[in-house]
Design an enzyme around this catalytic site. Structure first.
Site, PDB file in Angstrom:
ATOM      1  N   LEU A 114       1.007  -1.178   0.076  1.00  0.00           N
ATOM      2  CA  LEU A 114       0.068  -0.397   0.297  1.00  0.00           C
ATOM      3  C   LEU A 114       1.054   1.261   0.078  1.00  0.00           C
ATOM      4  O   LEU A 114       0.803   2.030   0.562  1.00  0.00           O
ATOM      5  CB  LEU A 114      -0.989   0.243   1.338  1.00  0.00           C
ATOM      6  CG  LEU A 114      -2.298   1.221   1.131  1.00  0.00           C
ATOM      7  CD1 LEU A 114      -3.094   0.602  -0.212  1.00  0.00           C
ATOM      8  CD2 LEU A 114      -2.923   1.052   2.299  1.00  0.00           C
ATOM      9  N   GLY A 115       2.264   1.932  -0.759  1.00  0.00           N
ATOM     10  CA  GLY A 115       2.756   2.669  -0.659  1.00  0.00           C
ATOM     11  C   GLY A 115       2.238   3.978  -1.973  1.00  0.00           C
ATOM     12  O   GLY A 115       0.895   3.796  -2.020  1.00  0.00           O
ATOM     13  N   SER A 147       1.165  -5.433   3.511  1.00  0.00           N
ATOM     14  CA  SER A 147       2.422  -4.012   3.225  1.00  0.00           C
ATOM     15  C   SER A 147       3.213  -4.721   5.122  1.00  0.00           C
ATOM     16  O   SER A 147       2.719  -6.183   5.501  1.00  0.00           O
ATOM     17  CB  SER A 147       1.786  -2.878   3.627  1.00  0.00           C
ATOM     18  OG  SER A 147       2.162  -2.125   2.759  1.00  0.00           O
ATOM     19  N   VAL A 154       0.888  -5.236 -11.671  1.00  0.00           N
ATOM     20  CA  VAL A 154       1.237  -4.193 -11.796  1.00  0.00           C
ATOM     21  C   VAL A 154       2.987  -3.513 -11.592  1.00  0.00           C
ATOM     22  O   VAL A 154       3.192  -2.747 -11.985  1.00  0.00           O
ATOM     23  CB  VAL A 154       1.202  -2.636 -11.805  1.00  0.00           C
ATOM     24  CG1 VAL A 154      -0.913  -2.963 -12.929  1.00  0.00           C
ATOM     25  CG2 VAL A 154       0.244  -2.606 -10.362  1.00  0.00           C
ATOM     26  N   ARG A 212       5.626  -6.282 -10.490  1.00  0.00           N
ATOM     27  CA  ARG A 212       7.103  -6.576 -11.096  1.00  0.00           C
ATOM     28  C   ARG A 212       6.840  -8.569 -11.715  1.00  0.00           C
ATOM     29  O   ARG A 212       5.511  -9.131 -10.429  1.00  0.00           O
ATOM     30  CB  ARG A 212       8.178  -6.762 -10.443  1.00  0.00           C
ATOM     31  CG  ARG A 212       9.471  -5.713 -10.474  1.00  0.00           C
ATOM     32  CD  ARG A 212       9.829  -4.924 -12.285  1.00  0.00           C
ATOM     33  NE  ARG A 212      10.175  -3.979 -11.835  1.00  0.00           N
ATOM     34  CZ  ARG A 212       9.898  -2.890 -12.185  1.00  0.00           C
ATOM     35  NH1 ARG A 212       8.375  -2.953 -11.784  1.00  0.00           N
ATOM     36  NH2 ARG A 212      10.659  -1.853 -11.632  1.00  0.00           N
ATOM     37  N   GLU A 237      10.710 -10.449 -19.158  1.00  0.00           N
ATOM     38  CA  GLU A 237      10.392 -10.059 -20.624  1.00  0.00           C
ATOM     39  C   GLU A 237      11.471 -10.052 -21.487  1.00  0.00           C
ATOM     40  O   GLU A 237      12.117  -9.706 -21.093  1.00  0.00           O
ATOM     41  CB  GLU A 237       9.843  -8.444 -19.446  1.00  0.00           C
ATOM     42  CG  GLU A 237       8.360  -8.254 -18.329  1.00  0.00           C
ATOM     43  CD  GLU A 237       8.487  -7.343 -17.892  1.00  0.00           C
ATOM     44  OE1 GLU A 237       8.917  -5.907 -18.075  1.00  0.00           O
ATOM     45  OE2 GLU A 237       7.464  -7.392 -16.835  1.00  0.00           O
ATOM     46  N   HIS A 272       4.354  -4.359 -20.275  1.00  0.00           N
ATOM     47  CA  HIS A 272       4.637  -3.718 -19.016  1.00  0.00           C
ATOM     48  C   HIS A 272       4.359  -1.539 -19.514  1.00  0.00           C
ATOM     49  O   HIS A 272       5.737  -1.087 -19.497  1.00  0.00           O
ATOM     50  CB  HIS A 272       6.855  -3.384 -19.050  1.00  0.00           C
ATOM     51  CG  HIS A 272       7.158  -3.501 -17.825  1.00  0.00           C
ATOM     52  ND1 HIS A 272       8.182  -3.802 -16.760  1.00  0.00           N
ATOM     53  CD2 HIS A 272       6.250  -2.227 -16.897  1.00  0.00           C
ATOM     54  CE1 HIS A 272       8.804  -3.487 -15.645  1.00  0.00           C
ATOM     55  NE2 HIS A 272       7.793  -2.381 -15.612  1.00  0.00           N
TER      56      HIS A 272
END
Lengths: 313, 314
Positions: B161-162, B183, B239, B241, B270, B288
C-alpha cells in the site's frame, strides 16, 4: 396466473423467458412473422407485453391488443415503447432502473481506459509476439482529464463519481441545469464537447436526443477527444462518426451500442483507437437476473392489484 | 558545436530520451554514450570532450553507472535516472564523491494505478475479449457473449500500500470495492483492514492487486498456496514486477480454472510471456506499459530537467 396471456416482443435472458413460460401463457412474438401469427389468433387475449432494448410495442401493436394492461420492459431504456400511446390507452409501463446503474458505470470507465491506454491493443501486441521487437507506443493518461457527461441521470452521476476517484474534472449537459450539482454545466452539447477530453453519452433515447452526437459535436470534441457511447446506438450519427475516426478528426471511441445493432461498422475494425463491445452493458449475470426479477415482480404486482415496483407510466 | 551548453552524458538510453532530447536540445550538448561500443574515455575523445568537462549524467537501468564510470569523470556532480529505483547506479561511490543522485518520485503512480484499474475492469467485464469478438464479424449475436461481473462489493486485497497501492485503493473505493491490504508494516493512517499474512488476505479477497517492489522478501509472494486461497472466483492484477508471482503456477491455475482470471502488466522474463496465456480469454496481457503515457514521460522529463537546471545554475 397460468391462464394470463403474455406476449414477448424482445430478446430477454433465458431465465426470464423460462419463468414467464412457467407463470403465464406465454406467446413469443420477437420475429415479425411469429408475431403476426400470434396476433391473428390471440390478440384479444393478451394482457401483458414483455419488451427489451431489442424490441418493444409501437403504437400499432398497442392498438392491436385491446386487452393490453401492462408493458414490462427488460431494460431501463424504453425508446422501443410508444409511451404516449400507452398513456392514452391507460396501459402501465415498467422498466428496470437502478439495478444496472453501477455495472454500466463500471463498464464506462473500463471503456475509457481501454481507449486512452490502448488496453485491447496492448493485449493484441503481446499475444502477437510483437513485444519482442520493441515496446508499445506512448498512450494517453486518464487521471486528471476532463470528463463531459451527456445526461446527468443515475448512470451519468455514477460515472462521474467513479471518475472523481481519478481526479477528473466533470462537466455535463442536461435538458435542464441541476442546481444541486457541483459539476460545471454547459447549455449545449457542442460547448460540452469543446470543453472536455472524453464525452460520455448517458442520456435516454428520445426523438430530441436522436443523433444528438452529430458532425458538429464530433468536430468540437476533436482529434484528441474520445467519444464513449453506453446509451443507444441512435444517439450517434454513425456514418459521421466513422468518417471522423477514419479521417482523424476524432481522437478515439469506445462503443457498446450501434445504430443498426447487431450490425457493427466494419470500417472501424482495424482502428487501434476504437474499442467495440457487443452490447455488454447490463450484461452481468447478477444484473440481468435482477432485471428479470424486476420484470416478473412488476407483472405479479400488477395482476395481484398491488402497487407496481418501477412504473414509468 | 555549442560549446557553451553544458555537456550531458547519456547512458541507457532512458525510454523518455527521444522526448527529452526533442524538448531540451537547446539546453544541453548531448553525449550519447549509449550509441557507442567504445569504452567511455575513447567515446568522449570522439566527441572532442575531455572527461573533466562532464558534470552530469542521464541514465537508465539499461546501462549501469558503475564505480569505474564515476571514477573516470572527476567533475561529475549529478546523476539522474528516470526510474524510482537506483539499483543501476553505484550510490555508495556517489555518496563518497558527493555526487547528487536524482530519481523519479511518485509522478507515474496515477498512471500505474490507472493501468491496474484498467486491467481489473477488463478482466471483470471481458473488454479485450469483447473487442476481439465484436471485430470478428459485421454482426454479433446478441446475448452470445459471456457476461462479466461488476466491481461493487468486491473485496480487493492490495499487496503493497505505497504510492501506487494507495492510488489504486482511492480509485477502487469510488466503485464501492472493499479495500484490504498487506504491507511490510500496518499503516495507522488508513482505515482499510490490514493482513499480516498474504494467504489470509487472499482467503478474504475476491481480487488481489500487486503494487509492491520486488525484493528478496517479496519474490513469489503470490505462490500456489495464495492462489488456491484466493479461489476459483478470484482475480489477480499485477502492476508490480513479474517475479512477485510464481508465473509457472499462475499459468497452471489459470488454465485449470483454479482462479477466475488475471490482468498482467509485468512478467518474470520480459518481453517473453508464457505462450499458454495467448489462447485464454480470462487473461489480459500488457507489455509493461503502466507508466508509458505521454503525460508521465513529460513529467519525468520535466523533473529531471529541473534537477539539472538547479545543479547547473548553482
Amino acid at each position: 396466473m397460468g391462464s394470463i396471456s403474455v406476449l414477448l416482443v424482445g430478446k430477454v435472458l433465458p431465465y426470464l423467458e423460462q419463468e414467464l413460460d412457467k407463470r403465464y401463457n406465454l406467446f413469443r412474438g420477437i420475429d415479425p412473422s411469429q408475431r403476426a401469427a400470434v396476433l391473428r389468433d390471440h390478440a384479444s387475449s393478451i394482457r401483458a407485453v414483455v419488451a427489451s432494448s431489442s424490441g418493444g410495442p409501437d403504437a400499432a401493436l398497442i392498438e392491436a391488443l385491446p386487452k393490453l394492461e401492462i408493458v414490462s420492459s427488460f431494460s431501463v431504456g424504453v425508446d422501443r415503447i410508444d409511451l404516449q400511446k400507452c398513456k392514452e390507452k391507460g396501459v402501465r409501463v415498467t422498466n428496470t432502473p437502478d439495478v444496472l446503474t453501477d455495472e454500466v458505470a463500471d463498464l464506462t470507465i473500463g471503456l475509457i481506459l481501454a481507449v486512452l491506454r490502448r488496453i485491447c491493443e496492448c493485449d493484441r501486441y503481446v499475444r502477437s509476439g510483437n513485444w519482442k521487437k520493441g515496446d508499445y507506443k506512448l498512450t494517453t493518461k486518464f487521471s486528471g482529464k476532463t470528463l463531459g457527461i451527456l445526461g446527468l441521470g443515475r448512470i451519468g452521476a455514477a460515472v462521474a463519481k467513479r471518475a472523481e476517484g481519478f481526479d477528473c474534472s466533470i462537466c455535463y449537459y442536461s435538458r435542464n441545469e441541476k442546481p444541486d450539482s457541483k459539476y460545471k454545466y454547459y447549455p449545449s452539447v457542442v460547448e460540452l464537447a469543446s470543453n472536455c477530453d472524453v464525452l460520455v453519452v448517458a442520456c435516454p433515447l428520445t426523438p430530441e436526443t436522436h443523433h444528438i452526437i452529430n458532425r458538429e459535436v464530433i468536430n468540437a470534441l476533436g482529434p484528441k477527444g474520445v467519444l464513449i457511447n453506453i446509451g443507444r446506438g441512435k444517439h450517434v450519427d454513425e456514418p459521421e462518426l466513422v468518417s471522423a475516426l477514419l479521417e482523424g478528426r476524432l481522437g478515439g471511441a469506445g462503443l457498446d451500442v450501434f445504430e443498426k445493432e447487431p450490425h457493427v461498422p466494419e470500417e472501424l475494425f482495424g482502428l487501434e483507437n476504437v474499442v467495440l463491445l457487443p452490447h455488454v452493458g447490463s450484461a452481468t449475470v447478477e444484473t440481468r437476473t435482477a432485471m428479470a426479477d424486476l420484470v416478473l415482480d412488476n407483472l405479479e404486482a400488477h395482476f395481484l392489484g398491488k402497487p407496481l415496483l418501477t412504473p414509468l407510466v | 558545436m555549442d560549446s557553451e551548453l553544458p555537456a550531458l552524458l547519456v547512458l541507457g538510453p532512458p525510454m523518455v530520451f527521444n522526448l527529452f532530447q526533442s524538448h531540451y536540445s537547446h539546453k544541453y550538448r548531448f553525449l550519447n554514450a549509449f550509441s557507442s561500443h567504445l569504452p567511455l574515455p575513447q567515446f568522449l575523445q570522439t566527441q572532442q570532450t575531455h572527461p573533466s568537462s562532464v558534470r552530469a549524467i542521464l541514465c537508465s537501468p539499461r546501462q549501469p553507472v558503475t564505480a569505474d564510470v564515476i571514477r573516470s569523470l572527476p567533475s561529475l556532480g549529478i546523476v539522474a535516472t528516470t526510474t524510482v529505483g537506483a539499483d543501476h547506479i553505484d550510490t555508495a561511490e556517489c555518496r563518497r564523491r558527493g555526487i547528487q543522485v536524482v530519481t523519479l518520485g511518485s509522478q507515474f503512480a496515477p498512471d500505474v494505478a490507472d493501468m491496474a484499474v484498467a486491467l481489473l475492469i477488463d478482466v471483470m467485464f471481458k473488454i479485450s475479449a469483447g473487442d476481439r469478438f465484436a471485430k470478428k464479424s459485421i454482426h454479433f449475436k446478441p446475448w452470445s457473449f459471456p457476461s462479466g461481473s461488476k466491481l461493487g462489493g468486491k473485496r480487493v486485497g492490495i499487496i503493497g500500500l505505497g504510492r501506487i497501492g494507495g492510488q489504486v485503493a482511492k480509485r477502487l473505493e469510488a466503485f464501492d470495492c472493499i479495500i484490504m491490504y498487506h504491507s511490510r508494516n500496518k499503516n495507522p493512517s488508513v482505515s482499510y483492514t490490514f493482513y499480516s499474512n498474504v494467504v489470509d488476505l487472499a482467503s478474504n479477497s475476491d481480487v488481489l492487486v500487486l503494487c509492491c517492489p520486488l525484493t528478496e522478501q517479496t519474490k513469489y509472494i503470490v505462490n500456489k498456496e495464495v492462489m488456491l486461497a484466493l479461489g476459483k472466483d478470484g482475480i489477480i492484477v499485477n502492476v508490480g514486477r513479474g517475479a512477485l508471482i510464481d508465473e509457472k503456477e499462475l499459468v497452471q491455475c489459470l488454465m485449470k480454472g483454479e482462479i477466475r482470471g488475471a490482468g498482467l502488466d509485468v512478467f518474470e522474463n520480459e518481453p517473453n510471456v508464457p505462450k499458454e496465456l495467448f489462447s485464454l480469454d480470462n487473461v489480459v496481457l500488457s507489455p509493461h506499459a503502466g507508466a508509458i503515457t505521454l503525460d508521465c514521460f513529460m513529467d519525468a522529463c520535466e523533473h529531471v530537467a529541473k534537477s539539472f537546471d538547479a545543479f547547473f545554475s548553482s
